[in-house]
Design an enzyme around this catalytic site. Sequence first.
Site, mmCIF file in Angstrom:
data_model
loop_
_atom_site.group_PDB
_atom_site.id
_atom_site.type_symbol
_atom_site.label_atom_id
_atom_site.label_comp_id
_atom_site.label_asym_id
_atom_site.label_seq_id
_atom_site.Cartn_x
_atom_site.Cartn_y
_atom_site.Cartn_z
ATOM 1 N N ASP A 117 9.858 5.630 15.110
ATOM 2 C CA ASP A 117 9.770 7.062 14.873
ATOM 3 C C ASP A 117 10.255 7.776 16.126
ATOM 4 O O ASP A 117 9.747 7.542 17.219
ATOM 5 C CB ASP A 117 8.311 7.436 14.568
ATOM 6 C CG ASP A 117 8.140 8.935 14.395
ATOM 7 O OD1 ASP A 117 9.150 9.630 14.200
ATOM 8 O OD2 ASP A 117 6.994 9.401 14.472
ATOM 9 N N CYS A 130 16.212 24.783 24.172
ATOM 10 C CA CYS A 130 16.749 25.666 23.135
ATOM 11 C C CYS A 130 15.669 26.107 22.143
ATOM 12 O O CYS A 130 15.644 27.246 21.709
ATOM 13 C CB CYS A 130 17.896 24.989 22.406
ATOM 14 S SG CYS A 130 17.508 23.353 21.782
ATOM 15 N N CYS A 131 14.778 25.214 21.760
ATOM 16 C CA CYS A 131 13.736 25.567 20.797
ATOM 17 C C CYS A 131 12.400 25.014 21.281
ATOM 18 O O CYS A 131 12.347 24.198 22.188
ATOM 19 C CB CYS A 131 13.985 24.945 19.421
ATOM 20 S SG CYS A 131 15.647 25.084 18.810
ATOM 21 N N HIS A 141 0.308 0.260 10.054
ATOM 22 C CA HIS A 141 0.450 1.702 10.188
ATOM 23 C C HIS A 141 1.182 2.271 8.971
ATOM 24 O O HIS A 141 2.016 1.624 8.387
ATOM 25 C CB HIS A 141 1.259 1.999 11.439
ATOM 26 C CG HIS A 141 0.807 3.216 12.154
ATOM 27 N ND1 HIS A 141 -0.047 3.166 13.212
ATOM 28 C CD2 HIS A 141 1.060 4.509 11.936
ATOM 29 C CE1 HIS A 141 -0.285 4.379 13.635
ATOM 30 N NE2 HIS A 141 0.379 5.214 12.870
ATOM 31 N N ASP A 160 8.096 7.015 19.574
ATOM 32 C CA ASP A 160 6.651 7.140 19.383
ATOM 33 C C ASP A 160 6.113 5.738 19.132
ATOM 34 O O ASP A 160 6.242 5.194 18.045
ATOM 35 C CB ASP A 160 6.360 8.063 18.202
ATOM 36 C CG ASP A 160 4.871 8.260 18.006
ATOM 37 O OD1 ASP A 160 4.094 7.477 18.588
ATOM 38 O OD2 ASP A 160 4.494 9.186 17.285
ATOM 39 N N ASP A 207 10.617 11.504 17.538
ATOM 40 C CA ASP A 207 10.189 12.850 17.188
ATOM 41 C C ASP A 207 10.542 13.810 18.321
ATOM 42 O O ASP A 207 10.447 13.461 19.490
ATOM 43 C CB ASP A 207 8.677 12.861 16.962
ATOM 44 C CG ASP A 207 8.240 14.118 16.271
ATOM 45 O OD1 ASP A 207 7.997 14.046 15.061
ATOM 46 O OD2 ASP A 207 8.167 15.173 16.927
ATOM 47 N N GLU A 267 0.830 -1.206 0.000
ATOM 48 C CA GLU A 267 0.000 0.000 0.000
ATOM 49 C C GLU A 267 0.866 1.258 0.000
ATOM 50 O O GLU A 267 1.801 1.389 0.779
ATOM 51 C CB GLU A 267 -0.895 0.060 1.241
ATOM 52 C CG GLU A 267 -1.659 1.386 1.300
ATOM 53 C CD GLU A 267 -2.464 1.598 2.567
ATOM 54 O OE1 GLU A 267 -2.510 0.703 3.418
ATOM 55 O OE2 GLU A 267 -3.055 2.688 2.680
ATOM 56 N N LEU A 277 3.800 4.997 7.293
ATOM 57 C CA LEU A 277 4.939 5.833 7.672
ATOM 58 C C LEU A 277 5.457 6.531 6.426
ATOM 59 O O LEU A 277 5.495 5.937 5.338
ATOM 60 C CB LEU A 277 6.041 4.987 8.303
ATOM 61 C CG LEU A 277 7.217 5.783 8.878
ATOM 62 C CD1 LEU A 277 6.784 6.638 10.059
ATOM 63 C CD2 LEU A 277 8.342 4.854 9.312
ATOM 64 N N GLY A 327 12.898 14.994 13.239
ATOM 65 C CA GLY A 327 12.842 13.651 13.788
ATOM 66 C C GLY A 327 13.530 12.683 12.859
ATOM 67 O O GLY A 327 14.083 13.070 11.834
#
Lengths: 494, 503
Positions: free
Chosen positions: A188, A200-201, A395, A386, A190, A122, A397, A243
């Site tokens: 994953d 920092c961010c 799932h 994650d 992230d 898929e 990706l 990520g």
Amino acid sequence: MPHSVTPEAIPAVEQLIAKSEPGTQDMAMDDAPSAEVEDKAKVNLEDLFDDEDSDEEFASSAPVKSEEDASQPAATFKISDKSQYSDPDVMRAFYQRLFPFRFFFQWLNHSAVPSNDFAHREFAFTLSNDALQRYQSFPTADLLRKRCIADTPPRIDIGPVYSTNPRDRKTLRKASAFRPISRELVFDIDMDAYDDIRTCCTGANICQKCWAFITMSIKVVDVALRDDFGFKHVMWVYSGRRGAHAWVCDKRAREMDDSKRRAVYGYLELLKGGDQGGKKVNVWRPLHPHLERSLSILKEHFQTTILAEQDPWAEQNSAHLLNLIPDTKLREALQKKWDSSPGRPSASKWADIDSVAKSGALSKSSKELLEAKQDIVLEYTYPRLDADVGKKLNHLLKSPFVVHPATGRICVPIDPRRVEEFDPLSVPKVTELLVEIDEWSGEDSEKKIQDWEKTSLKPYIEYFRVFVAGLLKEEKEKGGIKRERDENGDVMEF
Amino acid sequence: MIRHDYSRVEPKRRANIDPKKRQFAKAEYAQQDYKHRLNFYTLPPTAEITLEEFETWAINRLKVLSELEACSFRNRSPEETAEYMTSILNKYLPLRANTSRGTNLQEERKRDHYSHFILRLAFSSTEELRRRFSHLETILFRLRFREDDPRERQGFVRSLDLEWEEVGDDEKRELRDQMLAAIGSKREEEQDWFKVDWERVPELVSQRKVLLKRGMAYVPAKEQTSLVVAEFTKRLDEQLELTARALPRLDEDDRLAPILAHLSQSFTAPEAAYSSSDANIDGLSAINSGAIDTLSQNFPLCMQNLHMTLRANSHLKHYGRLQYTLFLKGIGLSLEECIIFWRRSFKLMTDDKFHKEYKYNIRHAYGDVGGDSNRRGRGYTPYSCQKILTEPLPGPGQAHGCPYRAFNVENLTGLLQRVGIQDREVLQGVKEDVKKQRYHVACNRVFEFAHKKEIKKVKDEGTWSATDLDTIVHPNTYFKRSWLLKHLGDGNAGVVSGDKMEE
């Protein structure tokens, strides 16, 4: 403007509104529906044409477009940096000239000869109006390429290999005949998950300082996958913004069922509990060898990334650190010390723990304090995966090598052996690459040079090529007699 | 593609009979000889039994399985379960060891064997039933395996012929420290170790209880249980899959089919603990989005926590939204009102973003969009405590789950005090419950305290029966009961009518 949408896109069967979490890279759609939302489809199509019309405002894109046949690089149009990254013209040029379809095909097909591994896989396209087309599948790389050039999807996701062709799923007599049977084991990582310790961010931004979180996570997870689980073909991919994804492509990994995927995640997960859970690390002593090894990798990063760069306990922010210290007497002594000199940076506070403990303010054993300190190091540095992305076979990706629509950067592979050198901010942007092709001044020697070889994408595609070749080699060796017969003839080229 | 090596009956053990005469032929091994107490149920039974035996044996086994399921819902530890089950097992499904003086060992084992296969037939039809059956049979097997006489157990394991490689002395010496660290043991006792593909012990891998090296798991001999049990589950799952496929070809008249159907029906799903009647509360008119703030006083702690987090941050993460949406759906909030509720709650968000990224999920939960089965089933059912308690713990930034389980003691106490539970004794009780991992007991304790007066009243007046005040195992039951109790005087009789609350 001619509709550059192929007719097959028009009866868009399932166009769903993307329902991704804000900020997360991947859509949670494990049981996402396959409904036909007909009224939606209508609206979406209108949007689609709107987009096409708005092309005109990009004055720099000349109207010359080679529609289907891109093997002739006749199309010469300049793209300025200002073009939107997911602009259909940019996307079209990207798929025509840069996306490595051939290696991509071999990667998913596990052989040079088209097989169901690829044909029943898929793909999900996110179109420029945010509609999502699921259950797309293609018998060959060429057909996938044609479709990409026609539809210019800003994003492509990869799902599992199904037991039957995903396009035929509605014609089946029994719904149970359509089920996912294999896919890579994926991870994953992230930056989202680090928001509580990142100083920092914030949000979607990253800098080199916070990228260090991803770097250390890759190190820890990579070595566990290879040394502990014995996987050989692990590919790390930059997710385009902040990520990284891992694709474990070994046959053994691809064929794992959900419970085994959960087991791998369980093995790798450490931090438990939400914001109210208090201490997030609760482990037995002696430490499991995996944790022992992780700790020795992470110690160094704790000194640099956490204490020096992130400085999470500066000023008044030391409450959480104090909470993690099990010894009440020591905690009070530290509290007093820090209250009186609020300017102390995290590194000094960290050192204070030992020095204050030595001066006698410790009621528990020094071993317990050491263990508590180890736990703190782990809480601040251990990978935060994650979990929902990888625990289920079906799932989706995001595919490697697509363009991140917001940053324009390509989702390039990261070499885990040289992960320290990877700089997300120097990953090439699609627009830069297209300019590079145009500015390339080398000569075509007897061997035709691919467009991607003229750009700074080259080392990444080279890496991918070698990775795929390694995977194919092993598949062939394990494939046994049946495959061998196929290979006797000339290897088919695409 | 998928090979079922284990599931095949050896050719020589198959009933070799002319298919034309199969119906009337005698099987070659009509009566099995049961050497061991335990059974992997590889060979199907072939002897004849009466219809009555067929039914009673199956029902007896079913009783045992239901009790086991109840134990797992109540979060009983393996020891408590074993203790509780002893008398039930003796009554319905006795299975004695070879060493015992029992005279009808073979008969007991035969019943165990046959009843297993009958239930296998009854519970193979749907994925859901298969999963539960395999889960419960696994618990039963583990229970028996633990209690088996060590020597007999060893004999049984040997008879299974599982391929386990023993770790050699050299390797043992080399890896000993790591192997011991992996199982969390500090003592240096000598023991045997096995080496197996890690996929065969996912349970141990998941809990990080074994050493992994290059895809092999180093399992200590005492974890043998886990290996054997994993093997049992694996084979059973495969067999169930095969049974399911063969089921349509079960060319059966009307003797067995009704019994089988009846058996699987009486094995009701625990999710049924939520019944749609929970949404119809006498005296509570249609809820609109504005009423949630007031009603949240009657919410269980998990939902109050979500509500307060939502109000504080004007946002909730995905699983929080899902858990809360389903709960709100369960108390009778309509889809339209629910969308309004979320839209208003996400104050800081643009309409565009809300419609694009959030609305769909709400509609999906209500079954307004999505695949056929989702729409037919009207979306998901509201989560039960069981479901919430068995999900993974929330991660950083997430607020879903059960606070009794996810919060540490200080934060939990703080939260309880914020919602008005100040009583020292109750807080202390909660602390102890939580330590023993009895989260639902803690929750019920808080409920009883918060509704002390009202409960006393309905008990004294006898308007509520004991079942109406049974242990709460569903957040929606909590709300319903709480609301009714707090509105006793408002013209409704306060009778919890019609809904059956199952445990």
